[in-house]
Design an enzyme around this catalytic site. Structure first.
Site, PDB file in Angstrom:
ATOM      1  N   ASP A 164       6.519   7.004  11.209  1.00 33.77           N
ATOM      2  CA  ASP A 164       6.419   5.723  10.501  1.00 33.77           C
ATOM      3  C   ASP A 164       6.948   4.653  11.443  1.00 33.77           C
ATOM      4  OD1 ASP A 164       6.881   3.474   8.690  1.00 33.77           O
ATOM      5  OD2 ASP A 164       6.705   4.914   7.057  1.00 33.77           O
ATOM      6  N   CYS A 201       0.169   6.618   4.631  1.00 37.89           N
ATOM      7  CA  CYS A 201       0.259   5.253   5.161  1.00 37.89           C
ATOM      8  C   CYS A 201      -0.920   4.435   4.650  1.00 37.89           C
ATOM      9  CB  CYS A 201       0.293   5.278   6.688  1.00 37.89           C
ATOM     10  SG  CYS A 201      -1.177   6.004   7.417  1.00 37.89           S
ATOM     11  N   PRO A 202      -0.827   3.121   4.703  1.00 34.41           N
ATOM     12  CA  PRO A 202      -1.938   2.305   4.189  1.00 34.41           C
ATOM     13  C   PRO A 202      -3.111   2.270   5.167  1.00 34.41           C
ATOM     14  CG  PRO A 202      -0.183   0.899   5.036  1.00 34.41           C
ATOM     15  CD  PRO A 202       0.307   2.304   5.175  1.00 34.41           C
ATOM     16  N   THR A 225      -4.150  11.622   0.376  1.00 39.23           N
ATOM     17  CA  THR A 225      -4.168  10.938  -0.930  1.00 39.23           C
ATOM     18  C   THR A 225      -4.070   9.426  -0.723  1.00 39.23           C
ATOM     19  OG1 THR A 225      -1.768  11.183  -1.091  1.00 39.23           O
ATOM     20  CG2 THR A 225      -3.097  12.826  -2.248  1.00 39.23           C
ATOM     21  N   SER A 226      -4.251   8.957   0.529  1.00 34.28           N
ATOM     22  CA  SER A 226      -4.044   7.515   0.778  1.00 34.28           C
ATOM     23  C   SER A 226      -5.346   6.731   0.726  1.00 34.28           C
ATOM     24  CB  SER A 226      -3.320   7.306   2.101  1.00 34.28           C
ATOM     25  OG  SER A 226      -1.941   7.510   1.894  1.00 34.28           O
ATOM     26  N   ARG A 227      -6.087   6.704   1.806  1.00 34.76           N
ATOM     27  CA  ARG A 227      -7.387   6.037   1.825  1.00 34.76           C
ATOM     28  C   ARG A 227      -8.312   6.851   2.718  1.00 34.76           C
ATOM     29  NH1 ARG A 227      -5.896   3.965  -2.109  1.00 34.76           N
ATOM     30  NH2 ARG A 227      -5.665   1.743  -2.611  1.00 34.76           N
ATOM     31  N   ASP A 264      -8.101  13.483  -1.819  1.00 36.10           N
ATOM     32  CA  ASP A 264      -8.240  12.710  -3.072  1.00 36.10           C
ATOM     33  C   ASP A 264      -9.033  11.436  -2.812  1.00 36.10           C
ATOM     34  OD1 ASP A 264      -7.660  12.251  -5.876  1.00 36.10           O
ATOM     35  OD2 ASP A 264      -6.363  10.619  -5.195  1.00 36.10           O
ATOM     36  N   GLU A 297     -16.257   6.776  -0.527  1.00 32.80           N
ATOM     37  CA  GLU A 297     -16.090   7.133  -1.945  1.00 32.80           C
ATOM     38  C   GLU A 297     -16.641   6.081  -2.895  1.00 32.80           C
ATOM     39  OE1 GLU A 297     -11.714   7.380  -2.122  1.00 32.80           O
ATOM     40  OE2 GLU A 297     -11.786   5.699  -3.502  1.00 32.80           O
ATOM     41  N   HIS A 313     -10.167  10.530  -6.394  1.00 32.21           N
ATOM     42  CA  HIS A 313      -9.190   9.435  -6.395  1.00 32.21           C
ATOM     43  C   HIS A 313      -8.406   9.404  -7.708  1.00 32.21           C
ATOM     44  CE1 HIS A 313      -8.359   5.446  -4.151  1.00 32.21           C
ATOM     45  NE2 HIS A 313      -7.307   5.770  -4.893  1.00 32.21           N
TER      46      HIS A 313
HETATM   47  P1  NAI Z   1       4.339   2.051   0.999  1.00 36.99           P
HETATM   48  O1  NAI Z   1       3.929   0.700   1.439  1.00 36.99           O
HETATM   49  O2  NAI Z   1       5.579   2.212   0.201  1.00 36.99           O
HETATM   50  O3  NAI Z   1       4.496   3.008   2.279  1.00 36.99           O
HETATM   51  C1  NAI Z   1       3.581   3.048   3.337  1.00 36.99           C
HETATM   52  C2  NAI Z   1       4.337   3.480   4.577  1.00 36.99           C
HETATM   53  O4  NAI Z   1       3.394   3.675   5.626  1.00 36.99           O
HETATM   54  C3  NAI Z   1       5.362   2.421   5.065  1.00 36.99           C
HETATM   55  O5  NAI Z   1       6.623   3.021   5.242  1.00 36.99           O
HETATM   56  C4  NAI Z   1       4.769   1.950   6.387  1.00 36.99           C
HETATM   57  O6  NAI Z   1       5.745   1.560   7.333  1.00 36.99           O
HETATM   58  C5  NAI Z   1       4.017   3.196   6.819  1.00 36.99           C
HETATM   59  N1  NAI Z   1       3.015   2.969   7.840  1.00 36.99           N
HETATM   60  C6  NAI Z   1       2.293   1.849   8.095  1.00 36.99           C
HETATM   61  N2  NAI Z   1       1.507   2.061   9.166  1.00 36.99           N
HETATM   62  C7  NAI Z   1       1.722   3.324   9.589  1.00 36.99           C
HETATM   63  C8  NAI Z   1       1.221   4.106  10.659  1.00 36.99           C
HETATM   64  N3  NAI Z   1       0.336   3.621  11.517  1.00 36.99           N
HETATM   65  N4  NAI Z   1       1.682   5.363  10.796  1.00 36.99           N
HETATM   66  C9  NAI Z   1       2.601   5.863   9.937  1.00 36.99           C
HETATM   67  N5  NAI Z   1       3.126   5.172   8.922  1.00 36.99           N
HETATM   68  C10 NAI Z   1       2.686   3.916   8.750  1.00 36.99           C
HETATM   69  O7  NAI Z   1       3.075   2.658   0.260  1.00 36.99           O
HETATM   70  P2  NAI Z   1       3.094   3.832  -0.826  1.00 36.99           P
HETATM   71  O8  NAI Z   1       3.378   3.257  -2.169  1.00 36.99           O
HETATM   72  O9  NAI Z   1       3.947   4.933  -0.322  1.00 36.99           O
HETATM   73  O10 NAI Z   1       1.569   4.296  -0.814  1.00 36.99           O
HETATM   74  C11 NAI Z   1       1.020   4.937   0.320  1.00 36.99           C
HETATM   75  C12 NAI Z   1      -0.483   4.876   0.244  1.00 36.99           C
HETATM   76  O11 NAI Z   1      -0.933   5.665  -0.852  1.00 36.99           O
HETATM   77  C13 NAI Z   1      -1.036   3.460  -0.084  1.00 36.99           C
HETATM   78  O12 NAI Z   1      -1.233   2.724   1.090  1.00 36.99           O
HETATM   79  C14 NAI Z   1      -2.331   3.750  -0.760  1.00 36.99           C
HETATM   80  O13 NAI Z   1      -3.373   3.709   0.206  1.00 36.99           O
HETATM   81  C15 NAI Z   1      -2.185   5.184  -1.257  1.00 36.99           C
HETATM   82  N6  NAI Z   1      -2.281   5.294  -2.718  1.00 36.99           N
HETATM   83  C16 NAI Z   1      -3.197   6.171  -3.230  1.00 36.99           C
HETATM   84  C17 NAI Z   1      -3.327   6.352  -4.573  1.00 36.99           C
HETATM   85  C18 NAI Z   1      -4.291   7.357  -5.146  1.00 36.99           C
HETATM   86  O14 NAI Z   1      -4.519   7.364  -6.360  1.00 36.99           O
HETATM   87  N7  NAI Z   1      -4.868   8.226  -4.350  1.00 36.99           N
HETATM   88  C19 NAI Z   1      -2.510   5.560  -5.507  1.00 36.99           C
HETATM   89  C20 NAI Z   1      -1.534   4.699  -4.877  1.00 36.99           C
HETATM   90  C21 NAI Z   1      -1.448   4.568  -3.523  1.00 36.99           C
END
Ligand code: NAI
Length: 334
Positions: free
Chosen positions: A175, A203-204, A230-232, A256, A261, A293
């Site tokens: 991270d 990660c996002p 499970t992210s994108r 997911d 998608e 998703h």
């Molecule tokens: P968050 O913003 O709390 O954490 C994201 C982390 O990724 C941060 O610590 C950031 O520094 C880190 N990051 C950014 N760029 C990076 C890189 N290049 N390499 C490694 N780490 C990096 O977000 P949260 O709440 O933990 O959510 C994570 C992801 O989950 C979201 O971005 C979203 O895409 C996905 N998500 C998926 C859902 C689903 O239903 N499948 C529902 C909610 C979120």
């Protein structure tokens, strides 16, 4: 009453929004269709739209929404890669999101995908329903003493890391903003990729993380690696994933989310011809588990999403503090 056009509405959304919106002075027009430039007209006479991950809030849609008098867009999700924030600012449409609703729901789903794949419970489920109790082909893998690479240790990733540590796995994290106090070992992505038995993405999706898991990254992974996303979807080069599943380099994948998608997820397309052969071939493999998703889909998360979204809209209409607003300049909450 302020009128809201609620796009991509599902029955489960109504349950939670109907419980809150009337008391907050919001009248919701539920629309099953997605928000696109063509469907934006359905928001005519509405002060705001409420949108989800696959709704299109690009320049063209925003231009039309502003013509119809829409002044705010409330996202019922955390990610906002589907919104052109600069265009929103130009057209005077304020954008809000739900930064966090239940990180545990996403982390638990990632853990569910992982355990399903390591213990093949998805295959046992179909077998035993047919009274087939053979164990052939169901040999699993322990998580204990394995190295689990966690890419992104934000709200979801940190919880997922805690869960797999509970199984006795060693977590290797990556991270740009490490959580040093969490007692995790951090490494660069290339090292994480080389050392991990399991890689889970938290990660996002940004221009910098698009195809973070590239063809070259697959090449460097351990043989039989398990990949969880499970992210994108676009964090992974899907074509490269398919090739590496076919070659056996990837031992299992739990997805997911999927790059393309938006064309199929959240819909029942079972009676349509699906033209995406990458997805068709991924779905046909016994070691690939795809969910549509749904990582966010728990009662607790839905309740929290509705509470925050209704709160965001009410605060906007009242002219009060709007802590979950997104601004173009930094692309972040204010
Ligand atoms: P968050 O913003 O709390 O954490 C994201 C982390 O990724 C941060 O610590 C950031 O520094 C880190 N990051 C950014 N760029 C990076 C890189 N290049 N390499 C490694 N780490 C990096 O977000 P949260 O709440 O933990 O959510 C994570 C992801 O989950 C979201 O971005 C979203 O895409 C996905 N998500 C998926 C859902 C689903 O239903 N499948 C529902 C909610 C979120």
């Amino acid at each position: 009453m302020e009128r809201i056009a609620f796009f991509d509405a599902r029955g489960y959304d109504r349950t939670y929004f109907d419980a809150l919106a009337p008391r907050a002075g919001l009248e919701i027009r539920y629309l099953e269709t997605r928000l696109t430039p063509e469907t934006a007209v359905l928001a005519r006479e509405c002060a705001a739209v409420c949108a989800f991950v696959n709704d299109d809030l690009g320049e063209e849609t925003l231009a039309r929404l502003s013509e119809y008098g829409v002044r705010a867009a409330a996202l019922r999700c955390a990610g906002y890669n589907n919104v052109d924030l600069r265009a929103a600012e130009r057209y005077g449409i304020r954008v809000f999101r739900v930064p966090s609703y239940s990180p545990a729901s996403v982390a638990e789903h990632a853990a569910a995908l992982l355990l399903t794949l390591t213990r093949q419970t998805h295959r046992a489920f179909t077998r035993t329903r047919e009274r087939n109790f053979s164990l052939e082909g169901l040999v699993g893998t322990n998580l204990e003493n394995k190295t689990v690479g966690v890419v992104g240790t934000g709200r979801v990733g940190i919880r997922f890391a805690g869960m797999v540590r509970g199984f006795g796995a060693h977590v290797l994290a990556c991270d740009p903003e490490p959580k040093w106090g969490a007692g995790l070992e951090y490494a660069r992505l290339d090292e994480l990729i080389r050392r991990s038995d399991v890689i889970s993405l938290h990660c996002p999706l940004t221009p910098a993380t698009y195809h973070l898991i590239s063809r070259a990254a697959f090449h460097d992974m351990r043989d039989g690696v398990i990949l969880i996303n499970t992210s994108r979807g676009a964090l992974i080069d899907s074509e490269a994933l398919l090739d590496n599943v076919k070659s056996g380099k990837v031992g299992a994948a739990g997805l997911d989310v999927y790059e393309e998608e938006a064309d199929v997820f959240y819909e029942d397309v079972s009676s349509r011809i699906m033209r995406d052969d990458t997805l068709n071939l991924l779905l046909s493999q016994p070691n690939v588990l795809v969910t549509g998703h749904q990582a966010f889909l728990t009662k607790e998360a839905l309740r929290a999403i509705a509470e925050t979204t209704v709160g965001n809209l009410r605060a906007f209409f009242d002219g009060g503090p709007t802590e979950n607003e997104l601004r173009a300049r930094e692309g972040q909450t204010v």
